[in-house]
Design a protein around this motif. Structure first.
Motif, PDB file in Angstrom:
ATOM      1  N   ALA A 126      39.236  27.949  29.552  1.00 24.68           N
ATOM      2  CA  ALA A 126      39.087  29.297  28.991  1.00 24.68           C
ATOM      3  C   ALA A 126      38.871  30.320  30.100  1.00 24.68           C
ATOM      4  O   ALA A 126      39.424  31.420  30.054  1.00 24.68           O
ATOM      5  CB  ALA A 126      37.924  29.324  27.991  1.00 24.68           C
ATOM      6  N   ALA A 127      38.083  29.949  31.100  1.00 20.78           N
ATOM      7  CA  ALA A 127      37.840  30.860  32.213  1.00 20.78           C
ATOM      8  C   ALA A 127      39.125  31.150  32.981  1.00 20.78           C
ATOM      9  O   ALA A 127      39.407  32.303  33.332  1.00 20.78           O
ATOM     10  CB  ALA A 127      36.779  30.273  33.149  1.00 20.78           C
ATOM     11  N   VAL A 128      39.927  30.128  33.211  1.00 21.15           N
ATOM     12  CA  VAL A 128      41.191  30.314  33.941  1.00 21.15           C
ATOM     13  C   VAL A 128      42.148  31.189  33.121  1.00 21.15           C
ATOM     14  O   VAL A 128      42.766  32.119  33.647  1.00 21.15           O
ATOM     15  CB  VAL A 128      41.834  28.953  34.287  1.00 21.15           C
ATOM     16  CG1 VAL A 128      43.268  29.118  34.767  1.00 21.15           C
ATOM     17  CG2 VAL A 128      40.994  28.232  35.340  1.00 21.15           C
ATOM     18  N   ARG A 129      42.262  30.901  31.816  1.00 24.90           N
ATOM     19  CA  ARG A 129      43.131  31.746  30.978  1.00 24.90           C
ATOM     20  C   ARG A 129      42.611  33.180  30.949  1.00 24.90           C
ATOM     21  O   ARG A 129      43.393  34.127  31.000  1.00 24.90           O
ATOM     22  CB  ARG A 129      43.233  31.171  29.565  1.00 24.90           C
ATOM     23  CG  ARG A 129      44.236  30.053  29.433  1.00 24.90           C
ATOM     24  CD  ARG A 129      44.495  29.694  27.976  1.00 24.90           C
ATOM     25  NE  ARG A 129      43.303  29.222  27.310  1.00 24.90           N
ATOM     26  CZ  ARG A 129      42.941  27.935  27.221  1.00 24.90           C
ATOM     27  NH1 ARG A 129      43.692  26.987  27.752  1.00 24.90           N
ATOM     28  NH2 ARG A 129      41.841  27.595  26.599  1.00 24.90           N
ATOM     29  N   GLY A 130      41.295  33.333  30.875  1.00 27.80           N
ATOM     30  CA  GLY A 130      40.715  34.678  30.874  1.00 27.80           C
ATOM     31  C   GLY A 130      41.073  35.455  32.134  1.00 27.80           C
ATOM     32  O   GLY A 130      41.406  36.635  32.078  1.00 27.80           O
ATOM     33  N   VAL A 131      41.007  34.783  33.276  1.00 33.69           N
ATOM     34  CA  VAL A 131      41.375  35.425  34.543  1.00 33.69           C
ATOM     35  C   VAL A 131      42.845  35.827  34.517  1.00 33.69           C
ATOM     36  O   VAL A 131      43.208  36.929  34.939  1.00 33.69           O
ATOM     37  CB  VAL A 131      41.090  34.491  35.744  1.00 33.69           C
ATOM     38  CG1 VAL A 131      41.742  35.001  37.020  1.00 33.69           C
ATOM     39  CG2 VAL A 131      39.591  34.330  35.937  1.00 33.69           C
ATOM     40  N   ARG A 132      43.687  34.959  34.008  1.00 32.25           N
ATOM     41  CA  ARG A 132      45.123  35.277  33.957  1.00 32.25           C
ATOM     42  C   ARG A 132      45.389  36.487  33.072  1.00 32.25           C
ATOM     43  O   ARG A 132      46.202  37.344  33.407  1.00 32.25           O
ATOM     44  CB  ARG A 132      45.906  34.074  33.454  1.00 32.25           C
ATOM     45  CG  ARG A 132      46.004  32.984  34.491  1.00 32.25           C
ATOM     46  CD  ARG A 132      46.826  31.821  33.999  1.00 32.25           C
ATOM     47  NE  ARG A 132      46.848  30.775  35.002  1.00 32.25           N
ATOM     48  CZ  ARG A 132      46.865  29.490  34.715  1.00 32.25           C
ATOM     49  NH1 ARG A 132      46.861  29.079  33.463  1.00 32.25           N
ATOM     50  NH2 ARG A 132      46.885  28.604  35.680  1.00 32.25           N
ATOM     51  N   TRP A 133      44.702  36.560  31.938  1.00 35.95           N
ATOM     52  CA  TRP A 133      44.912  37.699  31.042  1.00 35.95           C
ATOM     53  C   TRP A 133      44.290  38.969  31.620  1.00 35.95           C
ATOM     54  O   TRP A 133      44.883  40.036  31.548  1.00 35.95           O
ATOM     55  CB  TRP A 133      44.306  37.423  29.672  1.00 35.95           C
ATOM     56  CG  TRP A 133      45.040  36.429  28.847  1.00 35.95           C
ATOM     57  CD1 TRP A 133      44.566  35.233  28.388  1.00 35.95           C
ATOM     58  CD2 TRP A 133      46.382  36.522  28.341  1.00 35.95           C
ATOM     59  NE1 TRP A 133      45.519  34.585  27.646  1.00 35.95           N
ATOM     60  CE2 TRP A 133      46.651  35.355  27.600  1.00 35.95           C
ATOM     61  CE3 TRP A 133      47.384  37.482  28.448  1.00 35.95           C
ATOM     62  CZ2 TRP A 133      47.863  35.131  26.966  1.00 35.95           C
ATOM     63  CZ3 TRP A 133      48.599  37.260  27.822  1.00 35.95           C
ATOM     64  CH2 TRP A 133      48.831  36.098  27.095  1.00 35.95           C
TER      65      TRP A 133
END
Length: 146
Positions: free
Chosen positions: A114-121
């Motif tokens: 979730a943290a990685v996806r959050g950074v990407r978004w």
């Protein structure tokens, strides 16, 4: 069991939210939104199985959820996707604290994802994913009009 149910409730909300994201996101990020939607559905199903394995009854999804803001275009869809990831990270942070063994490892992996996806978004990171977001209110189930 409480932390598992809370993580399941968060995943229900995120799956709903990604349905909204998918309807508004621009074509260049549509595949990314679809991959996130699929990942969250898989996590949701995994949590429901874990609750059943413990003899519990997984909480069902609400019919609808109140979004934190109006999603009118691709830009606000991207913002919603980042917000969804931040919110679910908080639930997984709680599950990490409440668990041990394989369940804790799985929760930590979900928090990381979730943290990685959050950074990407979002285009930037936060110092402590899943903790900084705790000040943000989780979006609640909208009242059903049935």
């Amino acid at each position: 069991m409480t932390a598992l149910q809370a993580a399941l409730a968060a995943e229900h909300a995120v799956v709903y939210g990604y349905g909204v994201v998918g309807g508004r996101i621009g074509g260049s990020r549509r595949a990314e939104a679809r991959a996130a939607y699929d990942a969250h559905r898989a996590r949701r199903d995994e949590l429901a199985r874990a609750i059943r394995d413990l003899g519990g009854r997984p909480a069902p999804a609400a019919a609808a959820y109140a979004l934190p803001f109006a999603v009118k275009d691709s830009g606000t869809a991207v913002r919603l996707a980042a917000d969804l990831e931040e919110r679910v990270a908080g639930s997984y942070s709680d599950l990490v604290r409440a668990s041990s063994g394989d369940r804790r490892r799985s929760a930590a992996e979900a928090l990381r994802e979730a943290a990685v996806r959050g950074v990407r978004w979002r285009g930037e990171s936060v110092a402590f994913p899943g903790l900084a977001e705790r000040t943000a209110a989780s979006f609640a189930a909208a009242p059903s009009h049935t």
